[in-house]
Motif scaffolding. Structure first.
Motif, PDB file in Angstrom:
ATOM      1  N   SER A   1      -8.818  -0.930   1.798  1.00 31.16           N
ATOM      2  CA  SER A   1      -8.275  -1.885   3.122  1.00 31.16           C
ATOM      3  C   SER A   1      -9.589  -2.367   3.760  1.00 31.16           C
ATOM      4  CB  SER A   1      -7.305  -0.989   3.853  1.00 31.16           C
ATOM      5  OG  SER A   1      -7.828   0.360   3.978  1.00 31.16           O
TER       6      SER A   1
ATOM      7  N   ARG B   1       0.886 -11.129  -1.601  1.00 30.12           N
ATOM      8  CA  ARG B   1       1.814 -11.752  -0.775  1.00 30.12           C
ATOM      9  C   ARG B   1       1.264 -11.586   0.631  1.00 30.12           C
ATOM     10  NH1 ARG B   1       3.438  -7.206  -2.930  1.00 30.12           N
ATOM     11  NH2 ARG B   1       3.525  -5.477  -1.693  1.00 30.12           N
TER      12      ARG B   1
ATOM     13  N   GLU C   1       2.509 -10.211   4.347  1.00 24.75           N
ATOM     14  CA  GLU C   1       3.518  -9.659   5.264  1.00 24.75           C
ATOM     15  C   GLU C   1       3.082  -9.601   6.670  1.00 24.75           C
ATOM     16  OE1 GLU C   1       2.964  -5.916   3.490  1.00 24.75           O
ATOM     17  OE2 GLU C   1       3.968  -6.367   1.794  1.00 24.75           O
TER      18      GLU C   1
ATOM     19  N   ARG D   1      -0.745  -8.869   7.237  1.00 25.20           N
ATOM     20  CA  ARG D   1      -1.243  -8.237   6.170  1.00 25.20           C
ATOM     21  C   ARG D   1      -1.238  -9.171   4.739  1.00 25.20           C
ATOM     22  NH1 ARG D   1      -0.493  -2.112   4.291  1.00 25.20           N
ATOM     23  NH2 ARG D   1      -1.794  -1.850   5.937  1.00 25.20           N
TER      24      ARG D   1
ATOM     25  N   GLN E   1      -1.690  -8.772   1.050  1.00 19.65           N
ATOM     26  CA  GLN E   1      -1.924  -7.858   0.036  1.00 19.65           C
ATOM     27  C   GLN E   1      -2.283  -8.218  -1.221  1.00 19.65           C
ATOM     28  OE1 GLN E   1      -0.289  -4.498   0.750  1.00 19.65           O
ATOM     29  NE2 GLN E   1      -1.738  -4.308  -1.459  1.00 19.65           N
ATOM     30  N   CYS E   2      -3.362  -7.586  -1.609  1.00 15.81           N
ATOM     31  CA  CYS E   2      -3.986  -8.252  -2.750  1.00 15.81           C
ATOM     32  C   CYS E   2      -3.769  -7.202  -3.627  1.00 15.81           C
ATOM     33  CB  CYS E   2      -5.565  -8.329  -2.505  1.00 15.81           C
ATOM     34  SG  CYS E   2      -5.726  -9.256  -1.101  1.00 15.81           S
TER      35      CYS E   2
ATOM     36  N   ALA F   1      -5.977  -4.504   0.447  1.00 11.38           N
ATOM     37  CA  ALA F   1      -5.229  -5.353   1.510  1.00 11.38           C
ATOM     38  C   ALA F   1      -5.990  -5.442   2.685  1.00 11.38           C
ATOM     39  CB  ALA F   1      -3.887  -4.549   2.199  1.00 11.38           C
TER      40      ALA F   1
ATOM     41  N   ASP G   1      -5.809  -6.528   6.823  1.00  8.52           N
ATOM     42  CA  ASP G   1      -5.042  -6.684   8.049  1.00  8.52           C
ATOM     43  C   ASP G   1      -5.773  -7.701   8.922  1.00  8.52           C
ATOM     44  OD1 ASP G   1      -2.900  -5.071   7.383  1.00  8.52           O
ATOM     45  OD2 ASP G   1      -3.837  -3.301   7.977  1.00  8.52           O
TER      46      ASP G   1
END
Ligand SMILES: Cc1cc2nc3c(=O)[nH]c(=O)nc-3n(C[C@H](O)[C@H](O)[C@H](O)COP(=O)(O)OP(=O)(O)OC[C@H]3O[C@@H](n4cnc5c(N)ncnc54)[C@H](O)[C@@H]3O)c2cc1C
Length: 431
Positions: A32, A217, A219, A226, A228-229, A233, A235
């Motif tokens: 992250s 995606r 979020e 976020r 998302q990979c 991820a 943020d």
């Protein structure tokens, strides 16, 4: 200038990849991370957005599923067009004069921006002035002339002039066209060299790049967003989605607005004189007036780069065999010339042929769908995304206010319906 001789590749890969200055390798995202703004997509849109944001002091992370410029931005015809895919007169009728004028002003700015970015960051990308729009048929001459006159009279655009058959033959070194428009405000460049130059400028300004990193995606909640990979991820406070033809994969609500077609380019072997000097003596780029257009220009190492044809499903195994007849119909004396490179790229198109800019929720901005005219406009798109992300959305909204249309059909039917529609336009080229 460098541009060393390049190794021939048996017609299976992009000449741009072997002739562009090398780029720095960027490691994939693992785990992250945080950023003020996360840019998804390392084409002109994303690179320009990231650079402009970092120059203003934002902490930016850019993720790219391939490598910088591996999408349309590093594969295209390199042609810098004037205006938008829709003619100004049509835009005036559709959107009103004031809105059409604001779009024109931004399109003009996009060409200046490319030249400014190349100069300011010392990007060696063989940038040249001059673009000819060649009429593929007599009946295409009148609308082209009317448009040229409209731009001169109502937009004070004096850099374009109509040329007759003899003038076009002199500019192009072929007599297949009944006339055309010489636009000194247009031009051309090596697109992958430009993309990599933008990435270097972004790095110098502090952008953190993660290549080989696929966003799956986005979020959003009230506090952050976020990305998302597959491998981690990010943020961020905001996300800029710059995936053009593939933006629907990350944000499914965008899928009905964007279709894609494959376009093809070949590069000949280096041409000896006098052949080389006969073709395009002004060294302008050319695009013709077909819906499925021919577009071509010369390279720094004396090749002809010729683009054309389209496919909507699987690209053909032998791209050179598909494009060669088009090239030889324009320059019959190239019969037998070796084609050393051939490649394809995915063009993101919209139903209106206008770029589609907008927002998803309060933290995601997107720009895509330049419909074959993104070399200049995508770079401007990136700058406008950056402005909007930093709280000045007015110029971004000039594009965002253009009403977007969805392509017909659901997820299953859309592709066949779009294919049928595009095939219809292709048919019109013969009449
Ligand atoms: C063959 C061809 C010829 C063209 N010729 C011209 C021309 O001569 N003149 C002109 O003006 N325009 C031309 N265009 C159009 C122009 O290239 C595009 O409009 C422009 O490059 C779009 O830039 P972009 O940054 O929005 O998209 P792209 O350059 O496609 O960049 C999007 C990036 O997002 C990445 N990505 C996608 N999904 C994900 C994901 N899930 N996670 C992470 N990254 C992701 C992709 O790998 C890609 O690198 C041509 C296009 C093609 C394909």
């Amino acid at each position: 200038m460098r541009w060393p001789p390049v190794q021939a590749a048996n017609g299976t890969q992009s000449w741009y990849r072997v002739s562009a200055p090398p780029s720095h390798a960027h490691i994939a995202l693992l785990g992250s991370a945080r950023a003020d703004i996360c840019v998804v997509g390392g084409g002109f849109t994303g690179l320009s957005a990231a650079l402009h944001l970092a120059e203003k002091g934002a902490k930016v992370a850019l993720i790219e599923v391939g490598t910088v410029g591996s999408g349309a931005s590093g594969r295209n015809g390199g042609q810098i067009h004037t205006g938008l895919r829709q003619r100004q007169k049509a835009l005036e009728r559709w959107l009103g004069k004031e809105h059409a004028r604001a779009l024109w002003d931004l399109a003009q700015e996009s060409k200046a921006l490319v030249r400014d970015l190349a100069a300011r960051h010392g990007i060696d990308c063989a940038l040249k002035d001059g673009l000819v729009i060649a009429a593929h048929h007599r009946r295409a001459l009148r609308p082209l002339a009317e448009d040229t006159e409209h731009l001169r009279r109502h937009y004070n655009y004096g850099q374009a002039e109509m040329i007759d058959a003899a003038g076009t033959a002199r500019c192009l070194g072929t007599s297949v066209y009944p006339g055309g428009r010489l636009d000194k405000g247009g031009g051309h460049l090596h697109p992958l060299a430009f993309a990599r130059g933008l990435a270097r400028a972004g790095e110098a300004a502090g952008v953190r790049f993660h290549e080989h990193t696929r966003a799956v995606r986005i979020e959003q909640n009230e506090r952050c967003v976020r990305v998302q990979c597959e491998s981690g991820a990010i943020d961020a406070g905001q996300v800029i989605l710059a995936c053009d033809a593939l933006s629907g994969d990350v944000a499914p609500q965008l899928a009905p607005f964007i279709a894609h077609v494959e376009s093809f380019i070949v590069a000949t072997e280096p041409l000896a004189s006098p052949l080389y000097d006969t073709i395009l003596p002004l060294d302008a780029a050319v695009a013709d007036t077909r819906h499925v257009l021919d577009y071509y220009r010369k390279s720094e190492d004396r090749r002809l780069l010729f683009g054309g044809r389209e496919s909507y499903w699987t690209p053909p195994a032998d791209i050179a065999a598909m494009v060669r007849p088009r090239m030889e119909s324009v320059y019959p004396f190239l019969k037998g010339a070796r084609i050393e490179f051939a490649w394809s790229g995915t063009v993101g198109i919209t139903a209106t042929r206008m770029p589609h800019f907008g927002r998803i929720g309060s933290r995601v901005l997107f720009a895509h769908g330049y419909s074959g005219q993104g070399v200049a406009l995508a770079n401007l798109g990136g700058k406008l995304l950056a402005e909007a992300a930093l709280g000045a959305p007015e110029r971004f909204d000039v594009f965002a206010r253009v009403p977007a249309k969805v392509f017909p059909g659901n997820a299953w039917l859309r592709k066949p319906l779009v294919t049928a529609g595009l095939a219809w336009f292709k048919l019109l080229d013969y009449f």
